[in-house]
Write a protein that holds these residues in place. Sequence first.
Motif, PDB file in Angstrom:
ATOM      1  N   ASN A 160       2.161   2.932 -17.250  1.00 40.52           N
ATOM      2  CA  ASN A 160       2.964   3.179 -18.409  1.00 40.52           C
ATOM      3  C   ASN A 160       4.081   3.710 -18.363  1.00 40.52           C
ATOM      4  OD1 ASN A 160       0.698   2.833 -20.103  1.00 40.52           O
ATOM      5  ND2 ASN A 160      -0.166   4.468 -19.398  1.00 40.52           N
ATOM      6  N   ILE A 161       5.057   3.503 -17.244  1.00 37.56           N
ATOM      7  CA  ILE A 161       6.310   3.703 -16.864  1.00 37.56           C
ATOM      8  C   ILE A 161       7.090   2.424 -16.716  1.00 37.56           C
ATOM      9  CG2 ILE A 161       7.856   4.864 -15.419  1.00 37.56           C
ATOM     10  CD1 ILE A 161       5.759   7.185 -14.708  1.00 37.56           C
TER      11      ILE A 161
ATOM     12  N   LYS B  77      -1.010   8.807  -9.387  1.00 35.35           N
ATOM     13  CA  LYS B  77      -2.439   8.654  -9.276  1.00 35.35           C
ATOM     14  C   LYS B  77      -2.873   7.608  -8.450  1.00 35.35           C
ATOM     15  CE  LYS B  77      -3.396  10.826 -13.849  1.00 35.35           C
ATOM     16  NZ  LYS B  77      -3.945  10.425 -15.213  1.00 35.35           N
ATOM     17  N   ALA B  78      -3.936   7.571  -7.964  1.00 37.82           N
ATOM     18  CA  ALA B  78      -4.589   6.487  -6.910  1.00 37.82           C
ATOM     19  C   ALA B  78      -5.063   5.288  -7.985  1.00 37.82           C
ATOM     20  CB  ALA B  78      -5.866   7.099  -6.183  1.00 37.82           C
ATOM     21  N   GLY B  79      -4.928   4.159  -7.445  1.00 33.81           N
ATOM     22  CA  GLY B  79      -5.575   2.966  -8.375  1.00 33.81           C
ATOM     23  C   GLY B  79      -4.757   1.742  -7.836  1.00 33.81           C
ATOM     24  N   THR B  80      -4.903   0.595  -8.268  1.00 29.65           N
ATOM     25  CA  THR B  80      -4.336  -0.673  -8.055  1.00 29.65           C
ATOM     26  C   THR B  80      -3.382  -0.982  -9.227  1.00 29.65           C
ATOM     27  OG1 THR B  80      -6.140  -1.315  -6.503  1.00 29.65           O
ATOM     28  CG2 THR B  80      -4.431  -3.055  -7.457  1.00 29.65           C
ATOM     29  N   TYR B  81      -2.284  -1.141  -8.847  1.00 28.48           N
ATOM     30  CA  TYR B  81      -1.336  -1.677 -10.194  1.00 28.48           C
ATOM     31  C   TYR B  81      -0.408  -2.713 -10.041  1.00 28.48           C
ATOM     32  CZ  TYR B  81      -1.717   3.475 -10.562  1.00 28.48           C
ATOM     33  OH  TYR B  81      -2.383   4.936 -10.783  1.00 28.48           O
ATOM     34  N   GLU B  82      -0.282  -3.381 -11.101  1.00 29.84           N
ATOM     35  CA  GLU B  82       0.293  -4.794 -11.265  1.00 29.84           C
ATOM     36  C   GLU B  82       1.853  -4.375 -11.586  1.00 29.84           C
ATOM     37  OE1 GLU B  82       0.101  -7.933 -14.442  1.00 29.84           O
ATOM     38  OE2 GLU B  82      -1.286  -8.686 -12.797  1.00 29.84           O
TER      39      GLU B  82
ATOM     40  N   LYS C 165       0.866  -1.139   0.115  1.00 28.66           N
ATOM     41  CA  LYS C 165       0.098   0.044  -0.142  1.00 28.66           C
ATOM     42  C   LYS C 165       0.799   1.294  -0.042  1.00 28.66           C
ATOM     43  CE  LYS C 165      -3.805  -1.966   2.520  1.00 28.66           C
ATOM     44  NZ  LYS C 165      -4.836  -2.033   3.696  1.00 28.66           N
ATOM     45  N   LEU C 166       0.465   2.224  -0.775  1.00 26.72           N
ATOM     46  CA  LEU C 166       1.153   3.558  -0.861  1.00 26.72           C
ATOM     47  C   LEU C 166       0.262   4.542  -0.937  1.00 26.72           C
ATOM     48  CD1 LEU C 166       4.123   2.914  -3.325  1.00 26.72           C
ATOM     49  CD2 LEU C 166       4.272   3.165  -1.010  1.00 26.72           C
ATOM     50  N   THR C 167       0.530   5.758  -0.953  1.00 30.36           N
ATOM     51  CA  THR C 167      -0.278   6.983  -1.218  1.00 30.36           C
ATOM     52  C   THR C 167       0.384   7.638  -2.401  1.00 30.36           C
ATOM     53  OG1 THR C 167       0.922   8.407   0.446  1.00 30.36           O
ATOM     54  CG2 THR C 167      -1.023   7.314   1.168  1.00 30.36           C
ATOM     55  N   THR C 168      -0.415   8.628  -3.065  1.00 31.55           N
ATOM     56  CA  THR C 168       0.112   9.331  -4.318  1.00 31.55           C
ATOM     57  C   THR C 168       1.408  10.085  -3.705  1.00 31.55           C
ATOM     58  OG1 THR C 168      -1.477  10.875  -3.933  1.00 31.55           O
ATOM     59  CG2 THR C 168      -2.179   9.031  -5.281  1.00 31.55           C
ATOM     60  N   GLY C 169       2.369  10.097  -4.726  1.00 29.92           N
ATOM     61  CA  GLY C 169       3.532  11.010  -4.132  1.00 29.92           C
ATOM     62  C   GLY C 169       4.379  10.250  -3.114  1.00 29.92           C
ATOM     63  N   GLU C 170       4.215   9.345  -2.669  1.00 31.38           N
ATOM     64  CA  GLU C 170       5.066   8.620  -1.788  1.00 31.38           C
ATOM     65  C   GLU C 170       6.317   7.694  -2.609  1.00 31.38           C
ATOM     66  OE1 GLU C 170       4.872   5.434   2.075  1.00 31.38           O
ATOM     67  OE2 GLU C 170       2.985   6.160   1.021  1.00 31.38           O
TER      68      GLU C 170
ATOM     69  N   THR D 130      -1.444  -1.095  -3.989  1.00 33.51           N
ATOM     70  CA  THR D 130      -2.643  -0.233  -4.044  1.00 33.51           C
ATOM     71  C   THR D 130      -2.409   1.110  -3.697  1.00 33.51           C
ATOM     72  OG1 THR D 130      -4.152  -2.229  -3.426  1.00 33.51           O
ATOM     73  CG2 THR D 130      -5.197   0.290  -3.010  1.00 33.51           C
ATOM     74  N   VAL D 131      -2.623   2.045  -4.482  1.00 27.93           N
ATOM     75  CA  VAL D 131      -2.239   3.792  -4.364  1.00 27.93           C
ATOM     76  C   VAL D 131      -3.432   4.396  -4.060  1.00 27.93           C
ATOM     77  CG1 VAL D 131      -0.930   5.466  -5.262  1.00 27.93           C
ATOM     78  CG2 VAL D 131      -0.063   3.249  -5.560  1.00 27.93           C
ATOM     79  N   SER D 132      -3.408   5.046  -2.917  1.00 31.87           N
ATOM     80  CA  SER D 132      -4.606   5.914  -2.412  1.00 31.87           C
ATOM     81  C   SER D 132      -4.168   7.458  -2.127  1.00 31.87           C
ATOM     82  CB  SER D 132      -5.375   5.370  -1.138  1.00 31.87           C
ATOM     83  OG  SER D 132      -4.457   5.279  -0.256  1.00 31.87           O
ATOM     84  N   ASP D 133      -5.173   8.304  -2.330  1.00 31.77           N
ATOM     85  CA  ASP D 133      -4.824   9.738  -2.186  1.00 31.77           C
ATOM     86  C   ASP D 133      -4.809   9.776  -0.730  1.00 31.77           C
ATOM     87  OD1 ASP D 133      -4.899  10.728  -4.555  1.00 31.77           O
ATOM     88  OD2 ASP D 133      -7.177  10.494  -5.011  1.00 31.77           O
TER      89      ASP D 133
END
Length: 715
Positions: free
Chosen positions: A162-163, A184-189, A132-137, A204-207
């Motif tokens: 896309n990076i 951006k918030a969301g779940t990334y693989e 788990k992370l927050t945006t910008g972290e 999982t990234v949240s604001d």
Amino acid sequence: MKYLFNLLTLVALILIPTFGRAQSGSTGYCYNFTRNLIPTSVGADVTALQDLLRSEGHLQIDNSTRYYGTQTTAALASWQRAHWPIPAIGLFGPLTRAAFVNLCQQDDNQTDNETETGTTPNLNLSTSGPSKLTTGEIGTWQVTSNAEMEHTVVYSANWGDNIMTPAFRRAGPRTVPFTHTYQKAGTYEITFTGDQTTDITEVTVSDPSPTTDNPDTNENPTNEANDEDDPNNTEKDPTISFTPEISSPVNLEPSDSINWEVKAQDSNNDLRSLSYRWVDQRTTNKVNSPTTRGTSQLTRTVKRVFTRPGTYTLSVAAEDAEKRVTTESIKVVVGEVSANNAGPSIILNPNNLDGSTHTIPAAVNWSVTATDPTGNLSSLTYKWSDEVYTHYAASNLNTSKITRSISRSFARAGAYSLTIIAIDRTGNKVNKTVKITVNSTVSGTNSAPAIQVRSTPPSSAPSANQSANMLGTISGTAPMTATWNVTITDADRNLKSLTYWWSGDSGSEIVMNAPNLTTGTDYLTTRITKTFTSPGQYSLNLVAVDTAGERTNRQAGANIQSPVNLSSYAQPIFISEIPSTLTVGQRLPVTIKMMNTGNSTWYRSQTIGTVDRSFKLGSQSPQDNINWGTARVNLEEDVTPGKITTFNFTVTAPSEAGFYNFQWKMLQENLGWFGRAFPINPKVIEVKAGSTTSSGELSQLASSLQALTQLLKNY
């Protein structure tokens, strides 16, 4: 010391093939670097170096820039520390270039070996990192492989947004760190790849949010836990208050606004932060304690204008050092404006000025009051008929009454009207127009126009023997540009025209007429600019005429002198030794002494009007070149006639190898060069890309190396 450095350089060149093999780099090592690189270098070779440093994780920038700056210097120093014994100084010199050539050859050999043997069988990857992370972290993941010691693994990462982290090589079994930040918030693989083996994980990234899961309540499980640890409950939670006092819900109407002060207080003096967020907006506003241990009070101002009906929720949170969080939620209900709104009205005091007549000089003063019985008044504006802009007496308000004072003085005759407009927030508008007439001064005789002139540069006062019509004279040296701001006024308001021309120069008369040649005007103004290219005495003739035939004549003078011949005003005395050979980027201290052989002072700082006329030492061959890092050297002090001044400065050799002239000469800014150049003939200096070690130094270095070898044998 110099010989010891050269000895270490040779030893490092011998050891690089042995110690550099541990971390052979990417194919970027095989770029054809043809020169040394230093800070401020620019080019495709800098881009190639940055690409390699980015691929190996030493340079943390999104894109290569072609410019060798502080970040590139630090990244190269990091790479050099990983490739001992190269000195970690951040400069791309002969040692680092030699290391790149060696690592390029190792890459070629490694590629040949991989073609024959393929990848390590049964290569396994394991990944550890945040879920788990927050945006910008910033997140950090550790990827571990079981590769054999002699095998080099090609690693890469796809972050799912896309990076990608480009492929890079690491040898043997090891743990490789990867870092990434999501915007951006969301779940990334996330897919980590080592050779043909992949390991997939998810994050999982949240604001970030200042509120708890229940923003509309004050329930705080964290505080309950703290109460269990502190049975006496001596540690108190932060408190939140509003100014003015607010009771939820707050009822407003469209176009209403709020301006609240939110205050968080903590009796334990460990308040860490105060934040607020509107539920219908994603932005969180936060203020932190100025100290890490916390503070007793934090405040924020909350402002907002509501343009649409609806229910809005403000969520406020205060957190202390013990992670105790207090929250407050305020609901704002914005409804429709009442249909029974009668609209505003306007009252003027005094109310007898409409249609009044005044005489110059005249002044009027009103007290204007706009009222609205429903309390919906939002703005009050006024505008004069002869002005292009609107005065905002008040705006964005929601009130029942606005009172403002309107004052004006009149210097011109004419008919004027004042329009006042009051508007409520439903769009109801009322306006009132007041008209007044201003007449000219009542006089039994007609007075002549008056002429005023301001010049740049400023003029001197007229001398006693000059004509009474002379307004003043400017002085200067050709070529120069001067400006005169001319204003003609007439108390009788019947000024008809202004005519001007030059004496002592070719040119025709210029005539400026009043807008109405029959009645005239109260003033005319113009700006006259002229460039003098030749010396001489010039006069600007000004004639103002009114409709009654009264005439006023004035003159403004210009005394323009020839440029001073300064060719013999500087004598070179001394210049420090200048070598014939320098290396790229090498710094060289220089001393030059000059004697003032003229009859006027060299001023360190001198301005005539707005023109810089200070004396300096300037570069030559070619004139004003910046090959040596600067084109000007300032005087340390003013230099009177017969005095010798010393210029002490440091030059920097050009960043490109080649042959460059070295020569300097005195000048007066914006006037000209003077005296003899120094050296008399330009000194030609060869700037080399590599080391300038002489054959004698190499011989001595070889002897030192032989002695070192014999010493090592004895041990």
